[in-house]
Design a protein around this motif. Structure first.
Motif, PDB file in Angstrom:
ATOM      1  N   CYS A  12     -13.402 -22.707 -29.374  1.00 51.65           N
ATOM      2  CA  CYS A  12     -13.814 -23.591 -30.469  1.00 51.65           C
ATOM      3  C   CYS A  12     -15.113 -24.310 -30.161  1.00 51.65           C
ATOM      4  O   CYS A  12     -15.656 -25.002 -31.026  1.00 51.65           O
ATOM      5  CB  CYS A  12     -12.725 -24.629 -30.739  1.00 51.65           C
ATOM      6  N   CYS A  34      -8.287 -35.108 -39.217  1.00 52.00           N
ATOM      7  CA  CYS A  34      -6.827 -35.126 -39.301  1.00 52.00           C
ATOM      8  C   CYS A  34      -6.233 -34.823 -37.929  1.00 52.00           C
ATOM      9  O   CYS A  34      -6.747 -33.952 -37.207  1.00 52.00           O
ATOM     10  CB  CYS A  34      -6.341 -34.110 -40.338  1.00 52.00           C
ATOM     11  N   PHE A  48      -9.543 -30.238 -28.251  1.00 52.20           N
ATOM     12  CA  PHE A  48      -9.558 -28.824 -28.619  1.00 52.20           C
ATOM     13  C   PHE A  48      -9.361 -27.934 -27.394  1.00 52.20           C
ATOM     14  O   PHE A  48      -8.750 -26.872 -27.475  1.00 52.20           O
ATOM     15  CB  PHE A  48     -10.872 -28.480 -29.322  1.00 52.20           C
ATOM     16  N   MET A  88      -5.614 -26.708 -46.061  1.00 50.36           N
ATOM     17  CA  MET A  88      -5.290 -26.556 -44.643  1.00 50.36           C
ATOM     18  C   MET A  88      -3.779 -26.607 -44.429  1.00 50.36           C
ATOM     19  O   MET A  88      -3.232 -25.864 -43.608  1.00 50.36           O
ATOM     20  CB  MET A  88      -5.980 -27.648 -43.832  1.00 50.36           C
ATOM     21  N   TYR A  93      -2.346 -25.149 -41.127  1.00 53.79           N
ATOM     22  CA  TYR A  93      -3.129 -25.964 -40.203  1.00 53.79           C
ATOM     23  C   TYR A  93      -2.881 -27.460 -40.414  1.00 53.79           C
ATOM     24  O   TYR A  93      -3.652 -28.287 -39.932  1.00 53.79           O
ATOM     25  CB  TYR A  93      -4.624 -25.686 -40.379  1.00 53.79           C
ATOM     26  N   THR A  96      -2.383 -29.320 -37.067  1.00 56.88           N
ATOM     27  CA  THR A  96      -3.394 -29.103 -36.031  1.00 56.88           C
ATOM     28  C   THR A  96      -4.571 -30.055 -36.250  1.00 56.88           C
ATOM     29  O   THR A  96      -4.810 -30.518 -37.372  1.00 56.88           O
ATOM     30  CB  THR A  96      -3.913 -27.659 -36.073  1.00 56.88           C
ATOM     31  N   PRO A  97      -5.319 -30.366 -35.217  1.00 54.33           N
ATOM     32  CA  PRO A  97      -6.507 -31.221 -35.415  1.00 54.33           C
ATOM     33  C   PRO A  97      -7.626 -30.457 -36.112  1.00 54.33           C
ATOM     34  O   PRO A  97      -7.895 -29.295 -35.796  1.00 54.33           O
ATOM     35  CB  PRO A  97      -6.897 -31.599 -33.982  1.00 54.33           C
ATOM     36  N   TYR A  98      -8.266 -31.094 -37.077  1.00 53.99           N
ATOM     37  CA  TYR A  98      -9.426 -30.486 -37.732  1.00 53.99           C
ATOM     38  C   TYR A  98     -10.359 -31.586 -38.216  1.00 53.99           C
ATOM     39  O   TYR A  98      -9.939 -32.730 -38.460  1.00 53.99           O
ATOM     40  CB  TYR A  98      -9.014 -29.549 -38.869  1.00 53.99           C
ATOM     41  N   ILE A 113     -15.414 -27.028 -42.114  1.00 56.34           N
ATOM     42  CA  ILE A 113     -14.137 -27.382 -41.507  1.00 56.34           C
ATOM     43  C   ILE A 113     -14.070 -26.735 -40.125  1.00 56.34           C
ATOM     44  O   ILE A 113     -14.283 -25.524 -39.993  1.00 56.34           O
ATOM     45  CB  ILE A 113     -12.948 -26.902 -42.356  1.00 56.34           C
ATOM     46  N   SER A 115     -11.507 -26.264 -36.841  1.00 54.33           N
ATOM     47  CA  SER A 115     -10.134 -26.428 -36.375  1.00 54.33           C
ATOM     48  C   SER A 115      -9.839 -25.360 -35.332  1.00 54.33           C
ATOM     49  O   SER A 115     -10.739 -24.619 -34.903  1.00 54.33           O
ATOM     50  CB  SER A 115      -9.145 -26.342 -37.543  1.00 54.33           C
TER      51      SER A 115
END
Length: 437
Positions: A12, A34, A48, A88, A93, A96-98, A113, A115
């Motif tokens: 990532c 988020c 990440f 998402m 998702y 999950t963090p995004y 975006i 993620s």
């Protein structure tokens, strides 16, 4: 509205680097996130990285998509962020963090975006048929978030399908037939500042690919840059416009962007590996200098040469329009260098005729030599082995393999021996002998 799903990467970091570079340049900002407590750069990268350290064999970990509202859509930024959150969650998702970035580096505002394709248990999030799933989802919430679906085949795109479009239509290029010349020149210059370049010379190479010529000009206050439009063949088609006419401090912006880019050169490893592979393959399989440039141009990379008064090469600049990065040949000496390029031209490595090269670099063949070569080829086609094709140092009576070449008498004798032996052969099966009689 159009949603573009980028190609996934093994990490990532490249996705985060892309958006953070835009934030550092002032052409993007973080507007929503988020499942993230600390949004500092270091904390986000560490978060990440923890998700990437999964015990399951997952090759593609990154998730990167862009949401592009059109001018006809009436949705506000809050509605766009709400649509992204619901999309998402629909795609899996939601836990999950995004992060959601607003980009304004081109004429229209769009959102990116970032993620990770791994859930809290370390398992890969299902990503099959993402395009179809998002298209179906967009149809159900279009009225809710006040946007319209694009034309057929343009609702959701994957990164693999839009690569050629990204290289052409997404690029801001000067149009000689268009109106508002000064406005076009200013927009192209602002677009060129998004490239990762080092100094005015590299920026001038980027501008030349975009149809704009840039010339430094000295004035009472120091230096300034004049811009002029170029036609399809790279020839000036407008008068030079100074900074005072364009209303943009061109030189100061160029220097500010160059200084900021130098501080981020350590994050260009992935972009450098990409261009190394392209240049290495093109240099190995090209037949001429123009062929070498055409191979790279089809991949979104342009090659700029700096020539001396004698026509010799003393500098090479490579512009990758896909990743918006600029490299010098000296940054990758193991792949391509000025000496390698000049040696290929001088030594005849590129044997195909190239209009841009000097005639003395090619092998000259006389008419008599060409006629002898043609006669040799005709003899080969007729099955005749001529003495001209015998390897150097091979005895005249021997064949190519080094064995003794048998004479006609020896061949006739072997034939008679073989014929006599076959006639004197006794068969045990008498029925076969009857048939032979």
């Amino acid at each position: 509205m159009i949603v573009e799903i980028e190609e996934a990467h093994p990490s990532c970091k490249s996705t985060l680097d892309y958006n953070e570079r835009k934030v550092a340049r002032g052409t993007a900002e973080l507007v929503a996130f988020c499942n993230i407590e600390d949004t500092s750069r270091k904390a986000v990268y560490e978060l990440f990285e923890r998700y990437e350290k999964t015990r399951y064999p997952i090759k593609r970990l990154s998730f990167h998509a862009s949401v592009n509202p059109s001018d006809k859509d009436e949705c506000s930024e809050e509605q766009v962020i709400g649509f992204i959150a619901e999309m998402m969650d629909y795609m899996g998702y939601g836990d999950t963090p995004y992060l959601v970035y607003r980009h304004f580096d081109i004429d229209r505002i769009h959102y990116h975006i970032a993620s990770v394709r791994v859930d809290g248990d370390g398992r890969k999030i299902e990503c099959l048929y993402e395009k179809k799933r998002v298209t179906a989802f967009m149809k159900t919430v279009a009225d809710k978030y006040c946007f319209s679906m694009a034309e057929k085949g343009q609702g959701v795109k994957s990164r693999r399908n839009i690569r050629s479009e990204y290289e052409t239509s997404r690029r801001v290029v000067f149009d000689p037939k268009g109106h508002d010349t000064t406005g076009q020149l200013a927009r192209v210059f602002e677009y060129a500042l998004q490239y990762d370049f080092d100094g005015f010379e590299q920026l001038a190479c980027v501008l030349k690919d975009l149809g704009v010529g840039a010339v430094p000009h000295a004035n009472d206050d120091g230096l300034e840059i004049e811009l002029q439009g170029l036609d399809e063949k790279g020839r000036p088609c407008t008068v030079p416009f100074p900074e005072s006419v364009l209303g943009v401090p061109l030189y100061s912006k160029c220097m500010e962007a160059s200084v900021a880019n130098k501080q981020r050169h350590h994050v260009r490893r992935r972009e450098k590996d990409r261009i190394k592979g392209l240049v290495s393959g093109a240099f190995r399989y090209s037949k001429s200098k123009s062929h070498f440039k055409n191979i790279l141009r089809n991949k979104g990379v342009t090659v700029h040469e700096s020539l001396t008064a004698d026509g010799n090469i003393f500098g090479l600049t490579l512009v990758d329009h896909c990743t918006r990065t600029v490299f010098k040949a000296s940054e990758m000496p193991e792949v391509i260098s000025v000496a390698m390029m000049q040696q290929a031209v001088d030594s005849g490595h590129w044997r195909a005729f190239d209009k841009g090269d000097k005639p003395e670099n090619y092998i000259q063949t006389s008419r008599e030599e060409a006629q002898r070569a043609a006669q040799v080829l005709r003899n080969i086609n007729a099955g005749v082995i001529t003495t001209a094709l015998r390897p150097v140092g091979q005895p005249k009576g021997n064949s190519w393999s080094g064995k003794h070449k048998k004479s006609e008498e020896e061949l006739e004798e072997e034939y008679q021996i073989g014929r006599t032996g076959s006639l004197n052969f006794s068969f045990e099966d008498r029925s076969l002998e009857d048939h032979l009689v």
